[in-house]
Design an enzyme around this catalytic site. Sequence first.
Site, PDB file in Angstrom:
ATOM      1  N   ASP A 137      -9.920  -4.320 -33.260  1.00  0.00           N
ATOM      2  CA  ASP A 137      -9.059  -5.303 -33.974  1.00  0.00           C
ATOM      3  C   ASP A 137      -8.801  -4.411 -35.078  1.00  0.00           C
ATOM      4  OD1 ASP A 137      -9.966  -8.975 -34.525  1.00  0.00           O
ATOM      5  OD2 ASP A 137      -8.700  -7.082 -36.139  1.00  0.00           O
ATOM      6  N   HIS A 194      -9.518 -13.992 -34.548  1.00  0.00           N
ATOM      7  CA  HIS A 194      -9.698 -12.586 -33.921  1.00  0.00           C
ATOM      8  C   HIS A 194     -10.371 -12.460 -32.497  1.00  0.00           C
ATOM      9  CE1 HIS A 194      -8.000 -10.875 -37.394  1.00  0.00           C
ATOM     10  NE2 HIS A 194      -7.768 -11.826 -37.584  1.00  0.00           N
TER      11      HIS A 194
HETATM   12 BR1  BUP Z   1      -9.050 -25.181 -34.596  1.00  0.00          BR
HETATM   13  C1  BUP Z   1      -9.443 -24.671 -32.233  1.00  0.00           C
HETATM   14  N1  BUP Z   1      -9.455 -25.459 -30.097  1.00  0.00           N
HETATM   15  O1  BUP Z   1     -10.470 -26.807 -31.527  1.00  0.00           O
HETATM   16  P1  BUP Z   1      -5.097 -19.463 -33.912  1.00  0.00           P
HETATM   17  C2  BUP Z   1      -8.627 -23.786 -32.177  1.00  0.00           C
HETATM   18  N2  BUP Z   1      -8.779 -23.136 -30.816  1.00  0.00           N
HETATM   19  O2  BUP Z   1      -9.357 -23.840 -28.755  1.00  0.00           O
HETATM   20  P2  BUP Z   1      -6.457 -19.834 -36.444  1.00  0.00           P
HETATM   21  C3  BUP Z   1      -9.006 -24.638 -29.491  1.00  0.00           C
HETATM   22  O3  BUP Z   1      -8.753 -21.604 -31.396  1.00  0.00           O
HETATM   23  P3  BUP Z   1      -5.973 -16.792 -37.168  1.00  0.00           P
HETATM   24  C4  BUP Z   1     -10.055 -25.766 -31.327  1.00  0.00           C
HETATM   25  O4  BUP Z   1      -6.066 -22.437 -28.978  1.00  0.00           O
HETATM   26  C5  BUP Z   1      -6.416 -20.524 -30.334  1.00  0.00           C
HETATM   27  O5  BUP Z   1      -6.720 -19.981 -28.992  1.00  0.00           O
HETATM   28  C6  BUP Z   1      -6.737 -22.114 -30.177  1.00  0.00           C
HETATM   29  O6  BUP Z   1      -6.859 -18.988 -33.279  1.00  0.00           O
HETATM   30  C7  BUP Z   1      -8.353 -22.152 -30.261  1.00  0.00           C
HETATM   31  O7  BUP Z   1      -4.882 -19.573 -34.934  1.00  0.00           O
HETATM   32  C8  BUP Z   1      -7.351 -20.503 -31.252  1.00  0.00           C
HETATM   33  O8  BUP Z   1      -4.152 -20.550 -33.028  1.00  0.00           O
HETATM   34  C9  BUP Z   1      -6.776 -20.338 -33.051  1.00  0.00           C
HETATM   35  O9  BUP Z   1      -3.851 -17.597 -33.668  1.00  0.00           O
HETATM   36  O10 BUP Z   1      -7.497 -18.131 -36.598  1.00  0.00           O
HETATM   37  O11 BUP Z   1      -7.467 -20.447 -36.595  1.00  0.00           O
HETATM   38  O12 BUP Z   1      -5.920 -20.029 -37.746  1.00  0.00           O
HETATM   39  O13 BUP Z   1      -5.586 -16.959 -39.277  1.00  0.00           O
HETATM   40  O14 BUP Z   1      -6.601 -15.710 -36.951  1.00  0.00           O
HETATM   41  O15 BUP Z   1      -4.477 -16.988 -36.252  1.00  0.00           O
END
Ligand code: BUP
Length: 461
Positions: A118, A18
Amino acid sequence: SNVLPPHIALFPSAGMGHLTPFLRVASVLLSRHCTVTLITAKPRVSAAESSHISSFLSQNPQVKHVDFQTIPFHHSNPATTDDPFFLQFDSISRSVDLLRPLLSASSLSPPLSAIFADLAVASSIAPVAAELGIPNYVICTSSIKFLCLAAYLPVLVADPARLGSNSTEVNIPGLTPVPISSIPPPFKDPDHLFTSTIVRNAKALSKVSGIIVNSFDWLEQETLAAVNNGRVLNSLPPVLPIGPLRPYKTKNDTGKYLSWLDSQPEESVVYVSFGSRTAMSRDQIRELSKGLEESGSRFLWVLKTSKVDKDDHKDEVKDIVGDSFIERTRNMGVVVKGWVSQEEILQHPAIGGFVNHCGWNSVTEAARRGVPMVAWPQHGDQMLNAEVVEKAGLGIWVKEWGWGAEVLVSGEEIGEKIKRVMEDEKLRVMARKVGEEARKATGLDGSSEKVLMEILELLEQ
Ligand code: BUP
């Protein structure tokens, strides 16, 4: 005329999935000369959130910061979840009254032109915004497809048979039917905190001025058309795709894995990560390690064994995957623990494939570069997102793998799919096309760029 760029308050909820898109929107707004106020809630759930908020603020000192302490979670009913992120959505919502004085015209100058909040806090901020006379937008951090399901959820839970064990698919007006197996499991329980949070906030959507999404017209064309033609629910405000959002500038990453990537051939490495909230079982980790070895591909694997990063310090990589695995794959891959710069990794020319849970941010990052994915949803919105990935040609999704925690997928199968994604030229070409369309959308005259300009023009003071 004497127009001033808008002053926009951004209000993310809990979790990196988020926070990340909100910081990206903040950085886009700053580049368009807007004044930005970032509202954050304390305590933060993960260490990653704390460090990203601090570094964003220190790199962008012009951003105003409203940091407010939430009232600790307290539920009169027995808790339906111990997920700290869901609990924090609830605490934030219950604490929003504390924001009222902090957002008034006498506290913030220039006065706010809009609040972008959000989806997980929409219903609580809506009355505050209305009372202060500030236009209110929602930012949905998931796909338009999931947004539609969320918006329609109040109708579905009102008729329990529709999500019951006898249904095979869920019909949402205007959309292709959603297989019941793709519905987030908590949605089958109307009392689950995740379900009640979405239902409450979905009901507030008719009161907001627009729903901003990190998606783009080409990627979810049919869904976007259906929702904006009023076919899903005629009470919904316009859905406004402005993605895929660009990453914001961060400190240079010094991770050793980047120099390792530099020395690998082009498109030869599969990047494996399941986002910030998935703790994979030890059995599944073992099968995944077999799969990586069997695929014969080079790999960069980010390992996580706990839901919240603060709990993740105990075991070292070698204790989890074993010394012998590390030894055998010494020249083939790297396994890391802890935060990596995913955006930078996905943009690296050495990366040729991505095994991922389909968190929506990860999908949009893969889309920007056109990297083919193996979609392996773990929970929440991720199966709906995986469907978008499959349909767009951004990757393959093996539906039999089910939800991460429910099925133990064998190393052999994993290896096979990785091999396919790394070697299938047709897949690569299709994924590349997604990348081209993504760049078009955010480029000059692109669909997302136009939507963003329209929002900003509306909010000029
Ligand atoms: Br772990 C990780 N580095 O090591 P998502 C995540 N990220 O840059 P999530 C990093 O966090 P939800 C790491 O690039 C993305 O922008 C990644 O969001 C970054 O999945 C973000 O992909 C993670 O939407 O969140 O973490 O499961 O459950 O809210 O979708």
